[in-house]
Design an enzyme around this catalytic site. Structure first.
Site, mmCIF file in Angstrom:
data_model
loop_
_atom_site.group_PDB
_atom_site.id
_atom_site.type_symbol
_atom_site.label_atom_id
_atom_site.label_comp_id
_atom_site.label_asym_id
_atom_site.label_seq_id
_atom_site.Cartn_x
_atom_site.Cartn_y
_atom_site.Cartn_z
ATOM 1 N N LYS A 67 -5.817 -1.616 -2.154
ATOM 2 C CA LYS A 67 -6.890 -1.381 -1.168
ATOM 3 C C LYS A 67 -7.551 -2.705 -0.798
ATOM 4 O O LYS A 67 -7.848 -2.962 0.365
ATOM 5 C CB LYS A 67 -7.941 -0.427 -1.750
ATOM 6 C CG LYS A 67 -7.434 0.981 -1.972
ATOM 7 C CD LYS A 67 -7.790 1.883 -0.805
ATOM 8 C CE LYS A 67 -7.078 3.222 -0.926
ATOM 9 N NZ LYS A 67 -7.333 4.117 0.197
ATOM 10 N N ARG A 93 -7.055 10.437 -10.392
ATOM 11 C CA ARG A 93 -6.224 11.146 -9.406
ATOM 12 C C ARG A 93 -5.641 10.093 -8.485
ATOM 13 O O ARG A 93 -6.204 9.788 -7.453
ATOM 14 C CB ARG A 93 -7.077 12.164 -8.627
ATOM 15 C CG ARG A 93 -6.325 13.190 -7.855
ATOM 16 C CD ARG A 93 -5.775 12.673 -6.527
ATOM 17 N NE ARG A 93 -6.761 12.485 -5.499
ATOM 18 C CZ ARG A 93 -6.879 11.371 -4.756
ATOM 19 N NH1 ARG A 93 -6.101 10.320 -4.944
ATOM 20 N NH2 ARG A 93 -7.796 11.289 -3.815
ATOM 21 N N ASP A 103 -14.194 6.673 -0.834
ATOM 22 C CA ASP A 103 -13.222 6.532 0.245
ATOM 23 C C ASP A 103 -12.435 7.827 0.469
ATOM 24 O O ASP A 103 -12.147 8.207 1.600
ATOM 25 C CB ASP A 103 -12.284 5.387 -0.129
ATOM 26 C CG ASP A 103 -11.297 5.080 0.967
ATOM 27 O OD1 ASP A 103 -11.701 5.129 2.132
ATOM 28 O OD2 ASP A 103 -10.134 4.787 0.650
ATOM 29 N N ASP A 104 -12.087 8.504 -0.620
ATOM 30 C CA ASP A 104 -11.258 9.714 -0.488
ATOM 31 C C ASP A 104 -12.008 10.830 0.224
ATOM 32 O O ASP A 104 -11.413 11.631 0.929
ATOM 33 C CB ASP A 104 -10.795 10.172 -1.870
ATOM 34 C CG ASP A 104 -10.038 9.069 -2.570
ATOM 35 O OD1 ASP A 104 -8.950 8.724 -2.107
ATOM 36 O OD2 ASP A 104 -10.568 8.510 -3.553
ATOM 37 N N GLU A 117 -12.744 5.022 -5.774
ATOM 38 C CA GLU A 117 -11.396 5.290 -5.264
ATOM 39 C C GLU A 117 -10.579 6.078 -6.284
ATOM 40 O O GLU A 117 -10.507 5.688 -7.455
ATOM 41 C CB GLU A 117 -10.722 3.934 -4.995
ATOM 42 C CG GLU A 117 -9.416 4.032 -4.290
ATOM 43 C CD GLU A 117 -9.562 4.512 -2.867
ATOM 44 O OE1 GLU A 117 -10.394 4.009 -2.121
ATOM 45 O OE2 GLU A 117 -8.821 5.445 -2.506
ATOM 46 N N ASP A 118 -9.986 7.173 -5.840
ATOM 47 C CA ASP A 118 -9.042 7.925 -6.663
ATOM 48 C C ASP A 118 -9.603 8.368 -8.009
ATOM 49 O O ASP A 118 -8.924 8.314 -9.051
ATOM 50 C CB ASP A 118 -7.720 7.149 -6.821
ATOM 51 C CG ASP A 118 -6.871 7.226 -5.541
ATOM 52 O OD1 ASP A 118 -7.391 7.735 -4.517
ATOM 53 O OD2 ASP A 118 -5.708 6.801 -5.549
ATOM 54 N N ASN A 163 -0.306 11.741 0.016
ATOM 55 C CA ASN A 163 0.441 10.530 -0.321
ATOM 56 C C ASN A 163 0.928 10.592 -1.759
ATOM 57 O O ASN A 163 0.340 11.309 -2.567
ATOM 58 C CB ASN A 163 -0.485 9.302 -0.179
ATOM 59 C CG ASN A 163 -0.886 9.050 1.261
ATOM 60 O OD1 ASN A 163 -0.081 9.209 2.163
ATOM 61 N ND2 ASN A 163 -2.124 8.665 1.456
ATOM 62 N N TYR A 171 0.874 -1.180 0.000
ATOM 63 C CA TYR A 171 0.000 0.000 0.000
ATOM 64 C C TYR A 171 0.909 1.228 0.000
ATOM 65 O O TYR A 171 2.056 1.133 -0.442
ATOM 66 C CB TYR A 171 -0.891 -0.141 1.249
ATOM 67 C CG TYR A 171 -1.996 0.859 1.416
ATOM 68 C CD1 TYR A 171 -3.013 0.981 0.465
ATOM 69 C CD2 TYR A 171 -2.053 1.665 2.545
ATOM 70 C CE1 TYR A 171 -4.039 1.895 0.644
ATOM 71 C CE2 TYR A 171 -3.086 2.578 2.727
ATOM 72 C CZ TYR A 171 -4.066 2.690 1.773
ATOM 73 O OH TYR A 171 -5.076 3.596 1.946
HETATM 74 P P1 NAI Z 1 -8.061 16.754 -4.966
HETATM 75 O O1 NAI Z 1 -7.472 16.866 -6.307
HETATM 76 O O2 NAI Z 1 -9.518 16.495 -4.828
HETATM 77 O O3 NAI Z 1 -7.738 18.082 -4.139
HETATM 78 C C1 NAI Z 1 -6.486 18.701 -4.085
HETATM 79 C C2 NAI Z 1 -6.681 20.083 -3.506
HETATM 80 O O4 NAI Z 1 -5.406 20.666 -3.326
HETATM 81 C C3 NAI Z 1 -7.499 21.018 -4.395
HETATM 82 O O5 NAI Z 1 -8.390 21.760 -3.621
HETATM 83 C C4 NAI Z 1 -6.433 21.946 -4.979
HETATM 84 O O6 NAI Z 1 -6.927 23.227 -5.291
HETATM 85 C C5 NAI Z 1 -5.455 22.009 -3.830
HETATM 86 N N1 NAI Z 1 -4.139 22.443 -4.266
HETATM 87 C C6 NAI Z 1 -3.397 21.965 -5.282
HETATM 88 N N2 NAI Z 1 -2.271 22.696 -5.395
HETATM 89 C C7 NAI Z 1 -2.300 23.638 -4.441
HETATM 90 C C8 NAI Z 1 -1.436 24.674 -4.048
HETATM 91 N N3 NAI Z 1 -0.284 24.870 -4.674
HETATM 92 N N4 NAI Z 1 -1.805 25.443 -3.024
HETATM 93 C C9 NAI Z 1 -2.954 25.234 -2.379
HETATM 94 N N5 NAI Z 1 -3.816 24.261 -2.688
HETATM 95 C C10 NAI Z 1 -3.491 23.468 -3.707
HETATM 96 O O7 NAI Z 1 -7.238 15.625 -4.217
HETATM 97 P P2 NAI Z 1 -7.625 14.858 -2.877
HETATM 98 O O8 NAI Z 1 -8.384 13.639 -3.198
HETATM 99 O O9 NAI Z 1 -8.212 15.766 -1.887
HETATM 100 O O10 NAI Z 1 -6.190 14.364 -2.406
HETATM 101 C C11 NAI Z 1 -5.201 15.316 -2.044
HETATM 102 C C12 NAI Z 1 -4.051 14.579 -1.389
HETATM 103 O O11 NAI Z 1 -4.505 13.958 -0.214
HETATM 104 C C13 NAI Z 1 -3.421 13.499 -2.261
HETATM 105 O O12 NAI Z 1 -2.025 13.541 -2.129
HETATM 106 C C14 NAI Z 1 -3.939 12.216 -1.666
HETATM 107 O O13 NAI Z 1 -3.015 11.157 -1.774
HETATM 108 C C15 NAI Z 1 -4.104 12.599 -0.218
HETATM 109 N N6 NAI Z 1 -5.103 11.781 0.458
HETATM 110 C C16 NAI Z 1 -4.725 11.147 1.599
HETATM 111 C C17 NAI Z 1 -5.590 10.342 2.264
HETATM 112 C C18 NAI Z 1 -5.174 9.668 3.522
HETATM 113 O O14 NAI Z 1 -5.890 8.762 3.979
HETATM 114 N N7 NAI Z 1 -4.096 10.058 4.127
HETATM 115 C C19 NAI Z 1 -6.941 10.084 1.759
HETATM 116 C C20 NAI Z 1 -7.272 10.834 0.576
HETATM 117 C C21 NAI Z 1 -6.360 11.651 -0.051
#
Ligand code: NAI
Length: 535
Positions: free
Chosen positions: A161, A143, A255-256, A232-233, A395, A90
């Site tokens: 997953k 994504r 999930d996200d 997912e993603d 991540n 993972y």
């Molecule tokens: P998303 O694409 O839906 O959202 C990303 C957000 O970041 C958007 O609002 C975008 O405007 C913002 N963003 C991008 N560049 C930026 C910058 N330079 N300055 C400010 N804001 C900026 O993506 P999502 O699904 O929210 O995932 C984001 C991250 O969170 C990914 O790296 C993902 O791997 C991680 N994630 C971690 C989880 C966990 O369980 N730890 C679960 C889900 C996501």
């Protein structure tokens, strides 16, 4: 099944664990080395071979091969060594595996569905060899982690997953189906890679995309009637729409958005036991207002309202910041899920100024922007709070908003830190800081098991609230003393059982369960968990 065919069937193969009597009866004489091993001895040999691999990716490939040969042994090894091996199957290794997917591909696993299958998706699902599929994890590769659009290379995510569904929640491997909807990719470097295995076309969009999803969801329910579908993603623009379209129609969740929300809320409940301040006193700043950020903010706002705040006050305590700056009401182009958090505040374009203006007690990174939590940002959090709470959720590790080292250095060791991918303990000033892993893998396996245990026909918000509480309750005093607001990965099976129990209980309470309620739900959940033993 007998002879070499049996040894090549990953679900039935026992390798050197076949007894002498079985070897005679099943036509295996001469096909195996003479020694008969117990599964524990097989695991020891797997670990010895694994420890000889030179890199996490080599370990990933070794384990994938093992899985193709003997699923029971693969899962037994994983279950007995969660702390060591979850980071291989993972995040973070799965991120690299997805980037390399077309180059490391060896054997098929899961289903790839493309627009060419339009009109016959049910037939494609029927061709899957297992009839008792209970959980589908589906991505369109839009994504993948914080790595962006990887197209069909995203298949590593549903596979990874579902490996956790089996290892952590004890869902039968035969009940798991990974699916990639290969609708093309807008990532030119992926598309132009000569070895890329997906469709070399721009992403399908508009009605054609929606019709493909619709046919897939309908077909999945038709072929596997009680199946749980985990989205997912998917990229942001589709994720929110699809969640809204399907959450009340079929047994499904994103999930996200929702899993991350429950995980984040659990971390806040656990942090409350260190800071002594209730959730309704917190001010949160989310850096990243996408699926993860909004998913967590929505759940937190409702949880705050349940502690007595008005909905407006709760939302005023949740500031969100996206690529265009702070989300404020005068911004014209906000989609509804962001507008709900728009603040009556002057625009702010940089994170440090937003921290100074909002004075958050909790800073959440969900942006995929590595290093965005700079030393001045972290130092400001430490100046404003005795114990600043920092979530760097992005991540894989290469995308984390800060490293554990960064956070403890800039805050003088006072940060209560949780990160999406694991970080090694950090020693400074005579203290060792352990960082909790803030990952939705503490929620989705147990959620799925609870749905299966109760036969729930929908996934509801109440289930996520219950799951958040159950996860927070799994954080013991010893974890908090070590600085961890999530349990260690080694305890993921206990966490999944606890989450499953409250999810099933909620399904019965809300009347979404279709199975007869057992007298002791917790015992029932434990009893149905797959243990990776030769039956
Ligand atoms: P998303 O694409 O839906 O959202 C990303 C957000 O970041 C958007 O609002 C975008 O405007 C913002 N963003 C991008 N560049 C930026 C910058 N330079 N300055 C400010 N804001 C900026 O993506 P999502 O699904 O929210 O995932 C984001 C991250 O969170 C990914 O790296 C993902 O791997 C991680 N994630 C971690 C989880 C966990 O369980 N730890 C679960 C889900 C996501």
């Amino acid at each position: 099944m007998t002879g070499i065919d049996l040894l090549r069937d990953a679900l039935r193969n026992r390798g050197t664990a076949f007894t002498l009597e079985e070897r005679e009866r099943l036509g295996l004489a001469g096909l195996l080395p003479p020694r008969v091993e117990a599964i524990g001895e097989q695991v020891a040999r797997v670990l010895a071979a694994l420890h000889g691999q030179p890199s996490p990716m080599a370990k990933f490939s070794y384990l994938s091969t093992l899985r193709d040969e003997n699923e029971t042994l693969f899962f037994r090894t994983l279950i007995d060594n969660l702390e060591e091996l979850v980071p291989i199957v993972y995040t973070p290794t799965i991120g690299q595996a997805c980037l390399d997917w077309s180059r490391i591909y060896q054997r098929p696993r899961g289903l790839y569905i493309t627009p060419r299958e339009r009109g016959r998706i049910a037939a494609v699902l029927r061709a899957w060899p297992q009839r008792e599929v209970k959980i589908i994890v589906v991505t369109d590769g839009g994504r993948i982690l914080g790595l962006g659009d990887l197209g069909a290379n995203g298949m590593g995510i549903p596979i990874g997953k579902l490996a956790l569904y089996v290892a952590c929640a004890g869902v039968d491997p035969a009940a798991c189906l990974p699916v990639t909807l290969d609708v093309g990719t807008d990532n030119a470097s992926v598309r132009e890679d000569p070895l890329y295995l997906g469709r070399r076309e721009a992403r399908l969009a508009g009605p054609a995309y929606d019709e493909l999803i619709e046919e897939f969801v309908v077909a999945a329910r038709e072929v596997f009637p009680a199946v749980l579908v985990q989205f997912e993603d998917f990229a942001n623009a589709n994720a929110f729409r699809l969640l809204a379209a399907y959450r009340t129609l079929v047994c499904s969740f994103n999930d996200d958005i929702q899993g991350t929300g429950a995980m984040g809320l659990a971390g806040l409940y656990a942090a409350e036991r260190i800071t002594g301040a209730p959730l309704s006193d917190q001010r949160l700043l989310f850096f990243g207002a996408g699926e993860a950020g909004i998913g967590m903010a929505e759940l937190v706002a409702v949880a705050m309202a349940r502690e007595g705040l008005s909905e407006g006050e709760a939302r005023r305590r949740c500031w969100l910041f996206d690529s265009k700056g702070l989300i404020v009401s005068r911004r014209a182009d906000l989609p509804e899920h962001k507008r709900r958090f728009a603040q009556d505040h002057a625009p702010i374009g940089d994170l440090l100024s937003a921290v100074e203006a909002g004075r958050p007690t909790v800073l959440v990174g969900a942006s995929g922007q590595a290093g965005a939590f700079t030393a001045p940002v972290l130092a400001a959090m430490a100046r404003l709070n005795e114990r600043p709470v920092i979530f760097a959720l992005s991540n894989p590790t290469s995308k984390a908003e800060c490293t554990a080292e960064d956070a403890y250095r800039a805050t003088g060791g006072r940060a209560i830190l949780a990160t999406g991918s694991p970080f090694a303990p950090v020693s400074r000033d005579g203290r060792t800081h352990f960082t909790g892993q803030a990952n939705n893998s503490f929620i989705f396996p147990g959620l799925g098991l609870g749905i299966l245990a109760s036969g729930a026909s929908r996934v509801t918000d109440e289930m996520f609230f219950a799951a958040a509480r159950a996860l927070a309750d799994q954080v013991g005093p010893e974890d908090l003393a070590a600085g961890r607001i999530f349990p260690p990965t080694s305890r993921m099976r206990d966490v999944a059982a606890a989450v499953a129990t409250v999810v099933a209980r909620t399904a019965y309470a809300e009347d979404f369960a279709t199975r007869t309620q057992p007298p002791d739900i917790a015992a029932h959940v434990r009893a149905i968990m797959y243990r990776a033993e030769y039956g």
